[in-house]
Design a protein around this motif. Structure first.
Motif, mmCIF file in Angstrom:
data_model
loop_
_atom_site.group_PDB
_atom_site.id
_atom_site.type_symbol
_atom_site.label_atom_id
_atom_site.label_comp_id
_atom_site.label_asym_id
_atom_site.label_seq_id
_atom_site.Cartn_x
_atom_site.Cartn_y
_atom_site.Cartn_z
ATOM 1 N N TRP B 144 0.836 -1.212 0.000
ATOM 2 C CA TRP B 144 0.000 0.000 0.000
ATOM 3 C C TRP B 144 0.866 1.255 0.000
ATOM 4 O O TRP B 144 0.507 2.271 -0.585
ATOM 5 C CB TRP B 144 -0.969 0.020 1.186
ATOM 6 C CG TRP B 144 -1.839 -1.192 1.283
ATOM 7 C CD1 TRP B 144 -2.129 -1.917 2.400
ATOM 8 C CD2 TRP B 144 -2.528 -1.847 0.204
ATOM 9 N NE1 TRP B 144 -2.930 -2.979 2.089
ATOM 10 C CE2 TRP B 144 -3.201 -2.967 0.749
ATOM 11 C CE3 TRP B 144 -2.640 -1.623 -1.167
ATOM 12 C CZ2 TRP B 144 -3.971 -3.844 -0.020
ATOM 13 C CZ3 TRP B 144 -3.397 -2.490 -1.944
ATOM 14 C CH2 TRP B 144 -4.048 -3.579 -1.372
ATOM 15 N N ASP B 145 1.997 1.162 0.665
ATOM 16 C CA ASP B 145 2.897 2.309 0.649
ATOM 17 C C ASP B 145 3.462 2.529 -0.748
ATOM 18 O O ASP B 145 3.541 3.650 -1.234
ATOM 19 C CB ASP B 145 4.036 2.083 1.643
ATOM 20 C CG ASP B 145 5.006 3.265 1.657
ATOM 21 O OD1 ASP B 145 4.542 4.395 1.886
ATOM 22 O OD2 ASP B 145 6.201 3.053 1.394
ATOM 23 N N GLU B 146 3.812 1.438 -1.380
ATOM 24 C CA GLU B 146 4.387 1.531 -2.721
ATOM 25 C C GLU B 146 3.405 2.198 -3.691
ATOM 26 O O GLU B 146 3.785 2.988 -4.540
ATOM 27 C CB GLU B 146 4.717 0.118 -3.204
ATOM 28 C CG GLU B 146 5.883 0.039 -4.160
ATOM 29 C CD GLU B 146 6.247 -1.426 -4.435
ATOM 30 O OE1 GLU B 146 6.470 -1.751 -5.601
ATOM 31 O OE2 GLU B 146 6.270 -2.230 -3.467
ATOM 32 N N ILE B 147 2.128 1.850 -3.537
ATOM 33 C CA ILE B 147 1.137 2.400 -4.459
ATOM 34 C C ILE B 147 0.623 3.764 -4.015
ATOM 35 O O ILE B 147 0.561 4.705 -4.792
ATOM 36 C CB ILE B 147 -0.078 1.453 -4.593
ATOM 37 C CG1 ILE B 147 0.399 0.057 -4.982
ATOM 38 C CG2 ILE B 147 -1.062 1.991 -5.621
ATOM 39 C CD1 ILE B 147 -0.703 -0.961 -4.995
ATOM 40 N N TYR B 148 0.251 3.864 -2.755
ATOM 41 C CA TYR B 148 -0.442 5.060 -2.288
ATOM 42 C C TYR B 148 0.418 5.969 -1.416
ATOM 43 O O TYR B 148 -0.070 6.964 -0.885
ATOM 44 C CB TYR B 148 -1.722 4.654 -1.548
ATOM 45 C CG TYR B 148 -2.715 3.966 -2.455
ATOM 46 C CD1 TYR B 148 -3.183 4.600 -3.614
ATOM 47 C CD2 TYR B 148 -3.180 2.679 -2.188
ATOM 48 C CE1 TYR B 148 -4.079 3.975 -4.460
ATOM 49 C CE2 TYR B 148 -4.086 2.050 -3.033
ATOM 50 C CZ TYR B 148 -4.525 2.700 -4.174
ATOM 51 O OH TYR B 148 -5.421 2.071 -5.010
ATOM 52 N N GLY B 149 1.691 5.612 -1.293
ATOM 53 C CA GLY B 149 2.591 6.447 -0.508
ATOM 54 C C GLY B 149 2.803 7.821 -1.124
ATOM 55 O O GLY B 149 3.283 8.735 -0.472
ATOM 56 N N CYS B 150 2.412 7.952 -2.390
ATOM 57 C CA CYS B 150 2.575 9.237 -3.069
ATOM 58 C C CYS B 150 1.548 10.270 -2.594
ATOM 59 O O CYS B 150 1.644 11.439 -2.939
ATOM 60 C CB CYS B 150 2.475 9.042 -4.569
ATOM 61 S SG CYS B 150 0.960 8.201 -5.071
ATOM 62 N N PHE B 151 0.563 9.823 -1.817
ATOM 63 C CA PHE B 151 -0.482 10.754 -1.368
ATOM 64 C C PHE B 151 -0.244 11.220 0.058
ATOM 65 O O PHE B 151 0.061 10.422 0.946
ATOM 66 C CB PHE B 151 -1.853 10.079 -1.428
ATOM 67 C CG PHE B 151 -2.290 9.716 -2.812
ATOM 68 C CD1 PHE B 151 -2.296 10.664 -3.828
ATOM 69 C CD2 PHE B 151 -2.711 8.425 -3.102
ATOM 70 C CE1 PHE B 151 -2.714 10.333 -5.119
ATOM 71 C CE2 PHE B 151 -3.121 8.085 -4.388
ATOM 72 C CZ PHE B 151 -3.117 9.040 -5.394
#
Lengths: 174, 174
Positions: B144-151
DNA sequence: CGGATATATTTCATTTATGAATTATTCAGA
DNA sequence: TCTGAATAATTCATAAATGAAATATATCCG
């Protein structure tokens, strides 16, 4: 009569939020916002593919096949390759081959060996494919309206901008 | 920040945006923003299920099975029914049956006839199921960090708020 | 040039998901 | 109470998607 979950209140996602909240209390550090977002994305995706499949089925298509046709339709020369299709749809190459076999069967595309690179295959939208696409549009626009009609222009821009981010990030890191 | 965010750039979605733009010019009235959003949702969903499946596979699970387990984990009493599972995951009942057969085989859940309503079946997370879930968390949080860590927090709230809308709408209209 | 390596596509076995029909139970109303 | 409609879950045939291996071509670099 027509909705399976009328009494639950504001829809099936409320339930999902409830169990995420409980989990959050059980697991210290649980990234509940990210998880919730992931679940939302899954649900929205399911809905849109279910709804559009219902329309497309009547015309011998499904969401992936349709997307493939639309990619050709939106390509100068109406021609592209399986790998482009695979990237653009997110489907694995093996599935693209199958999809294209079927579209070929239906006379919606043609398959030709590529002139420049003989490993490649050119997939070309036929006139019949074009006609089908154009015929289909109104029904599909209705689907997109049904799902995304709740957004105004600013919200659409906002969402688009935001959802591009995780893709850019993943593209970079493999 | 480490993402290569240029929108004219490398990511596979740039290609998608290009063909949507061409289509827009060919088809008057084409709802290109909604279409783009739909394609984004599909792509993000694919990515998240691909990435989490890669992790889960090592533990004999997949995204749907995992979600099912998590729903039980987040339910008081760790017990729920197939129809709840079907709503919560978006999977059709037939698939839920299959999924549960497998989870049963793996000893991660138990199946009991419901006391109150004998049409129903109670699905209960076993101790072993719980242990597996807890063991898995760190690896998944990384996904989840890899995908949504950009937010950042505000973006997550924003996205969640927005993506809830189409679901509420569809729930109401069937 | 020529061998190693990378890329594009396909094949095939297997996994995963769905629709339609089926069984069992509950519920609502005459 | 009885009957028909609605709901819950499952079965089975089939569709859809994937992974891994195979095939063919291109490219890189000594």
């Amino acid at each position: 009569m027509r909705n399976a979950e009328g009494d639950g209140g504001s829809g099936s996602f409320a339930e999902v939020e409830r169990y995420i909240e409980v989990t959050r209390q059980r697991l210290p550090g649980y990234p509940h916002e990210r998880v919730k977002l992931a679940r939302l994305v899954t649900h929205v995706q399911k809905r849109q593919s279910d709804l559009s499949n219902a329309v497309l089925k009547r015309h011998g298509l499904n969401y992936v096949k349709y997307t493939a046709l639309m990619m050709m339709y939106g390509t100068p020369g109406r021609t592209l390759t399986p790998s482009t299709l695979s990237e653009g749809t997110g489907e694995k190459p093996a599935n693209i081959t199958r999809i294209c076999d079927e579209l070929l069967q239906q006379g919606l595309i043609e398959r030709h060996p590529s002139a420049e690179d003989r490993r490649r295959v050119d997939l070309h939208l036929t006139r019949e494919g074009e006609r089908l696409i154009e015929k289909l549009q109104p029904e599909l626009w209705q689907v997109w309206d049904e799902i995304y009609g709740c957004f105004n222009a600013a919200e659409l821009r906002q969402l688009t901008r935001l959802l591009r981010k995780p893709l850019a990030r993943l593209d970079a890191s493999g």
